[in-house]
Design an enzyme around this catalytic site. Structure first.
Site, PDB file in Angstrom:
ATOM      1  N   SER A 189       0.795  -1.840 -14.340  1.00 17.66           N
ATOM      2  CA  SER A 189       0.765  -3.159 -13.692  1.00 17.66           C
ATOM      3  C   SER A 189      -0.496  -3.935 -14.055  1.00 17.66           C
ATOM      4  CB  SER A 189       0.888  -3.008 -12.171  1.00 17.66           C
ATOM      5  OG  SER A 189      -0.096  -2.134 -11.661  1.00 17.66           O
ATOM      6  N   HIS A 225       5.841   4.300 -12.025  1.00 17.36           N
ATOM      7  CA  HIS A 225       4.592   3.664 -11.590  1.00 17.36           C
ATOM      8  C   HIS A 225       4.593   3.487 -10.075  1.00 17.36           C
ATOM      9  CE1 HIS A 225       0.916   1.572 -11.705  1.00 17.36           C
ATOM     10  NE2 HIS A 225       1.303   0.374 -12.109  1.00 17.36           N
ATOM     11  N   HIS A 241      -1.557  13.572 -12.433  1.00 16.69           N
ATOM     12  CA  HIS A 241      -1.980  12.205 -12.729  1.00 16.69           C
ATOM     13  C   HIS A 241      -2.289  12.115 -14.219  1.00 16.69           C
ATOM     14  CE1 HIS A 241      -4.428   8.508 -12.734  1.00 16.69           C
ATOM     15  NE2 HIS A 241      -3.748   8.190 -11.653  1.00 16.69           N
ATOM     16  N   ARG A 256      -8.204   8.875  -3.401  1.00 12.95           N
ATOM     17  CA  ARG A 256      -7.358   8.025  -2.566  1.00 12.95           C
ATOM     18  C   ARG A 256      -6.496   8.883  -1.642  1.00 12.95           C
ATOM     19  NH1 ARG A 256      -4.402   4.664  -7.111  1.00 12.95           N
ATOM     20  NH2 ARG A 256      -4.152   6.817  -7.815  1.00 12.95           N
ATOM     21  N   ASP A 287       0.030   8.918  -4.126  1.00 13.01           N
ATOM     22  CA  ASP A 287       1.398   8.787  -3.622  1.00 13.01           C
ATOM     23  C   ASP A 287       1.826   9.964  -2.760  1.00 13.01           C
ATOM     24  OD1 ASP A 287       2.005   6.317  -5.023  1.00 13.01           O
ATOM     25  OD2 ASP A 287       1.921   7.517  -6.840  1.00 13.01           O
TER      26      ASP A 287
END
Length: 464
Positions: free
Chosen positions: A269, A299, A348, A357, A403
């Site tokens: 993105s 994504h 990742h 995160r 995620d």
């Protein structure tokens, strides 16, 4: 939340006025701060190119050429850097450091999650703002947030079964009628002024995204009514527009939006926004393109895949009358891997450790929802999954990414429409991608145009 601060962060902290003290001068605006920085950064980049432009910084292998340019160092990105070992740094600050020094809703750094506006200021200027500066930016974003008259009727006309991300890109594209950059370009403004008009669009795009996103959410899942509360910050007002009136959920939105803003420039993105922007498409069109990249299953859709996997795990063992333990989770993980499927939320492209995160979301859960059933499942998965994936041996990074946790936090607050989750991601990612787009125009970065090669050319290089 207490964190150890690096020397550089402590120096930044000392520059921030103590809450409650009155400043001895007027507050410097975001535009004034950037205007002072642009000439020096332009000069520095020009010198770097002139004096060291031929310096070699890497090489490209055939694997990288075929494999999506993975790890090829060929993009300038101001706002953040992703280190495989330590994770993301926003303008040099880690997530814990940002939590310790950036202004919060209470006004006391470290007391709650940072305001998204404070991170926007940091990414644009590389400076930690004062609470007064953040308040001026909040007010400015609210003042820019009115949608063009044709946008809400357009969103209301879209079919409810159209994917929320498709609606999101349509809504943002429809706002492009207001682009000051496109108008200025058409009028022939000099290149040296491009960044001024780009900033106008960037701030407005960031300002209008919450109402576009909330209108889609309320249309698809509820009654279509969107209520605002501009006495709150950006994230708090967004929570009200979504229909949530819970200070704890406000804090979750502040955390969620901040940690998803930027992850250096190579992700799809961010890279798409940068690439389309390099054609001098305005920020509306550039970020709408970035949203389309974010909508891809590899994504931005990953967090809903994680939640689905966890719920399948939970349903399977409840149906079999088995408890959810480290042993049964291990069993389910091996069933997934043996079926040639991936464990969603783990691994990742760059990171080789637990995603910071993820850690920040785990800390939020421990503070706000330690007894939540799904959180306990996620926490147990965290304890056993790295070992399973290491034993499996085919995963470069056996640790959880962002995620792996975000869907569970949203689910706790009754935000169960996981097909919509990527829209939240899209509201956040605008801050990083568009902050960089400002500097693309300020530094006069050119049209991006890499050289492609054919398979025959690659074979010829090997034979040489």
């Amino acid at each position: 939340m207490a964190h150890l601060l690096s020397k550089s962060v402590k120096q930044l902290v000392r520059k921030i006025p103590i809450v409650g003290q009155t400043a001895t001068r007027s507050v410097t605006t975001l535009q004034e701060t950037l205007a002072a920085q642009v000439p020096e950064k332009q000069k520095s980049l020009a010198a770097l190119k002139k004096e060291h432009g031929s310096h070699v910084i890497g090489e490209v292998t055939i694997d990288q050429c075929i494999g999506g340019a993975r790890s090829v160092k060929c993009m300038l990105w101001e706002t953040s850097n992703l280190d495989p070992a330590e994770g993301i740094r926003f303008r040099g600050l880690t997530i814990p450091e940002c939590q310790a020094v950036l202004p919060t809703y209470s006004g006391v750094a470290g007391d709650g999650e940072p305001l998204l506006e404070s991170l926007l200021w940091l990414l644009l200027t590389s400076e930690v703002p004062t609470k007064e500066q953040v308040d001026t930016l909040t007010a400015e974003l609210h003042s820019r947030a009115k949608l063009p008259d044709h946008v809400i009727p357009l969103l209301n006309s879209l079919p409810k079964d159209m994917h929320p991300m498709t609606q999101f890109t349509i809504g943002l594209n429809a706002c492009q009628t207001e682009s000051k950059f496109a108008k200025a370009y058409a009028e022939g403004v000099p290149k040296t002024d491009y960044h001024t008009y780009a900033l106008e669009d960037i701030l407005t795009v960031i300002a209008v995204l919450p109402e576009i996103a909330a209108t889609i959410y309320r249309n698809v899942y509820f009654d279509g009514v969107v209520n605002k509360d501009t006495s709150l910050d950006y994230s708090g007002n967004f929570a009200r527009m979504l229909g949530y009136d819970n200070p704890s959920f406000d804090e979750l939105m502040r955390l969620y939006l901040c940690i998803h803003t930027d992850h250096e420039g190579g992700n799809a993105s961010a890279h798409t926004t940068h690439l389309v922007g390099s054609t001098l498409s305005d920020p509306y069109l550039s970020y709408a393109a970035g949203l389309n990249a974010l909508a891809g299953p590899l994504h931005g859709l990953a967090n809903q895949e994680v939640l689905k996997w966890i719920q399948e795990l939970k349903a399977k063992f409840e149906a079999e009358g088995k408890p959810i333990t480290a042993e049964t989770i291990t069993e389910f993980a091996w069933d997934t891997l043996n079926a040639k499927k991936v464990i969603p939320g783990y691994g990742h492209a760059v990171l080789r450790k637990t995603d910071p995160r993820y850690t920040s979301q785990r800390e939020f859960a421990l503070k706000h929802m330690p007894d939540d059933e799904l959180f306990k499942v996620v926490d147990t998965i965290y304890q056993v999954m790295p070992g399973v994936l290491k034993e499996h041996g085919k995963v470069a990074n056996p640790y959880p990414n962002v995620d792996s946790h975000s869907g569970v936090l949203l689910w706790h607050y009754g935000f169960t429409q996981f097909q919509y989750y990527t829209v939240l991601f899209g509201v956040s990612r605008a801050v990083g991608g568009l902050s960089q787009l400002y500097w693309d125009r300020a530094l006069g970065l050119p049209l991006e145009r890499p050289k492609s090669v054919t398979p025959e050319w690659l074979w010829s290089q090997v034979k040489k």
